[in-house]
Design an enzyme around this catalytic site. Structure first.
Site, PDB file in Angstrom:
ATOM      1  N   GLY A 137       0.825  -1.200   0.000  1.00  0.00           N
ATOM      2  CA  GLY A 137       0.000   0.000   0.000  1.00  0.00           C
ATOM      3  C   GLY A 137       0.862   1.255   0.000  1.00  0.00           C
ATOM      4  NE  ARG A 195       5.275  -1.651   3.849  1.00  0.00           N
ATOM      5  CZ  ARG A 195       3.939  -1.616   3.999  1.00  0.00           C
ATOM      6  NH1 ARG A 195       3.159  -2.341   3.221  1.00  0.00           N
ATOM      7  NH2 ARG A 195       3.395  -0.887   4.940  1.00  0.00           N
ATOM      8  NE  ARG A 237      -4.223  10.726  -9.222  1.00  0.00           N
ATOM      9  CZ  ARG A 237      -5.325  11.294  -8.744  1.00  0.00           C
ATOM     10  NH1 ARG A 237      -5.572  11.286  -7.452  1.00  0.00           N
ATOM     11  NH2 ARG A 237      -6.187  11.845  -9.541  1.00  0.00           N
ATOM     12  NE  ARG A 255      -2.869  -5.759   1.414  1.00  0.00           N
ATOM     13  CZ  ARG A 255      -2.325  -4.674   1.957  1.00  0.00           C
ATOM     14  NH1 ARG A 255      -1.551  -3.891   1.241  1.00  0.00           N
ATOM     15  NH2 ARG A 255      -2.527  -4.370   3.220  1.00  0.00           N
ATOM     16  CB  SER A 264       1.159  -3.100   7.607  1.00  0.00           C
ATOM     17  OG  SER A 264       0.270  -2.049   7.289  1.00  0.00           O
ATOM     18  CG  ASP A 317      -0.768  -1.115  14.050  1.00  0.00           C
ATOM     19  OD1 ASP A 317      -0.592  -1.187  12.810  1.00  0.00           O
ATOM     20  OD2 ASP A 317      -0.438  -0.158  14.752  1.00  0.00           O
ATOM     21  NE  ARG A 374       2.484   1.790   9.800  1.00  0.00           N
ATOM     22  CZ  ARG A 374       2.408   2.679  10.799  1.00  0.00           C
ATOM     23  NH1 ARG A 374       2.588   2.284  12.055  1.00  0.00           N
ATOM     24  NH2 ARG A 374       2.157   3.948  10.561  1.00  0.00           N
TER      25      ARG A 374
END
Ligand SMILES: O=P(O)(O)O[C@H]1O[C@H](CO)[C@@H](O)[C@H]1O
Ligand SMILES: O=c1cc[nH]c(=O)[nH]1
Length: 236
Positions: free
Chosen positions: A20, A24, A43, A87, A90, A205, A218
Site C-alpha cells: 500500500g 515501502r 501521484r 500484496r 501491514s 499493530d 512499517r
C-alpha cells in the site's frame, strides 16, 4: 502510460509486488531488486521494475483501501498484462493467536465493503487466494527461523478507524486473524481476470495487546514478508 501509472507497455514485469505504501515500494526496490528503475511517480504512487535472481519483477504502491488499490490493479492487469500480484502489506492482529511482526498469509478475505455486493448483486462472493501462491508462500515462510506465519482469513475493512468495532467479534469467533484494507478486492479482481493473487501481511499493530510499530518500521523493516513473497511468486 495508463491513467494512473506512468510506465510504457513492456516496462512492467508479469509479476508485481503490491505494498500500500509507496515508500515501502521504494525500499523494496532498493533493497531486494537488482537494476531497479522507477517507472512511475504519478501521484507519488511509486512503481519500480528490476530483477530478482535474474527474473523480472515490479513493485507498485497501491495506496490505502480497496478503491485506491483497485485502480492500480485494474490498470496492471488490463494495460500491462500482469499475471501475478502479491500484496505485501501491514495488518492489525485481531487475536492473541497472532503476534506482532508475524506474517498472515490470507487464504481468503472477508469484507465490510460494498464493492463485492455491488459486483455480485447482493450475493456473498468468497474471495480466495491463488492456491499455488498460497502453498509456495507458506512453504517459504515455514523454512525460515526468523518469522512465524499463519494461514487464514483476513478482514479487508473500508475504515481504518472502525466506528463499529463490536461487529468484528463474530468474525474473530469464526477464524478471522487480522484486519487490513485491500485483499478482498484484490482477490476478486484477479479471479475476474484469470490472474494469480495473494496477500501477505506483516502484523504492524496488535488490536488486542495494543503493541504497534512505527511508520518507519512499517516502511523499512518487513523484509521477511518481501522475501517470502518473492520466493512464492518467482522461486523454483
Ligand atoms: O501497509 P499497507 O500495505 O498500506 O496496508 C495497511 O496499512 C494501511 C492502513 O494503515 C492500509 O492500506 C492497510 O491495508
Ligand atoms: O490495525 C491495522 C493495521 C494495519 N492496517 C489496518 O488496516 N489496520
Amino acid at each position: 502510460m495508463s491513467t494512473h501509472i506512468g510506465a510504457e507497455p513492456g516496462q512492467i514485469a508479469p509479476t508485481v509486488l503490491l505494498p500500500g505504501d509507496p515508500l515501502r515500494a521504494r525500499w523494496i526496490a532498493r533493497t531486494f531488486l537488482d537494476d531497479a528503475e522507477c517507472h512511475s511517480e504519478v501521484r507519488g504512487m511509486l512503481g519500480y521494475t528490476g530483477t530478482w535472481r535474474g527474473q523480472p519483477v515490479s513493485v507498485q504502491g497501491s495506496g490505502m483501501g480497496q478503491p485506491s488499490m483497485s485502480i492500480y490493479v485494474n490498470e496492471l492487469l488490463d494495460d500491462y498484462d500482469v499475471q501475478t500480484v502479491v500484496r505485501v502489506g501491514s495488518c492489525g492482529a485481531l487475536t492473541e493467536r497472532v503476534a506482532i511482526r508475524d506474517l498472515v498469509i490470507a487464504s481468503g478475505a472477508c469484507t465490510d465493503s460494498s464493492m463485492n455486493r455491488l459486483r455480485f448483486g447482493g450475493l456473498d462472493y468468497a474471495p480466495v487466494a491463488d492456491f499455488g501462491l498460497l502453498r509456495a508462500a507458506y512453504d517459504a515462510a515455514a523454512a525460515r527461523e526468523d518469522v512465524t506465519a499463519h494461514v487464514g482469513l483476513i478482514l479487508s475493512g473500508d475504515t481504518f478507524y472502525n466506528p463499529r468495532p463490536e461487529l468484528t467479534a463474530p468474525l474473530v469467533e469464526h477464524g478471522v486473524l487480522a484486519v487490513e484494507m485491500e485483499a478482498s478486492a484484490l482477490y476478486t479482481l484477479a479471479a475476474a481476470k484469470g490472474r494469480r493473487a495473494l496477500a501477505i501481511c506483516t502484523v504492524s499493530d496488535h488490536v488486542v495487546t495494543g503493541e504497534e510499530t512505527t511508520s518507519q518500521e512499517r516502511e523499512e523493516t518487513f523484509g521477511a514478508m518481501v522475501e517470502v513473497a518473492l520466493e512464492a511468486a518467482l522461486g523454483a
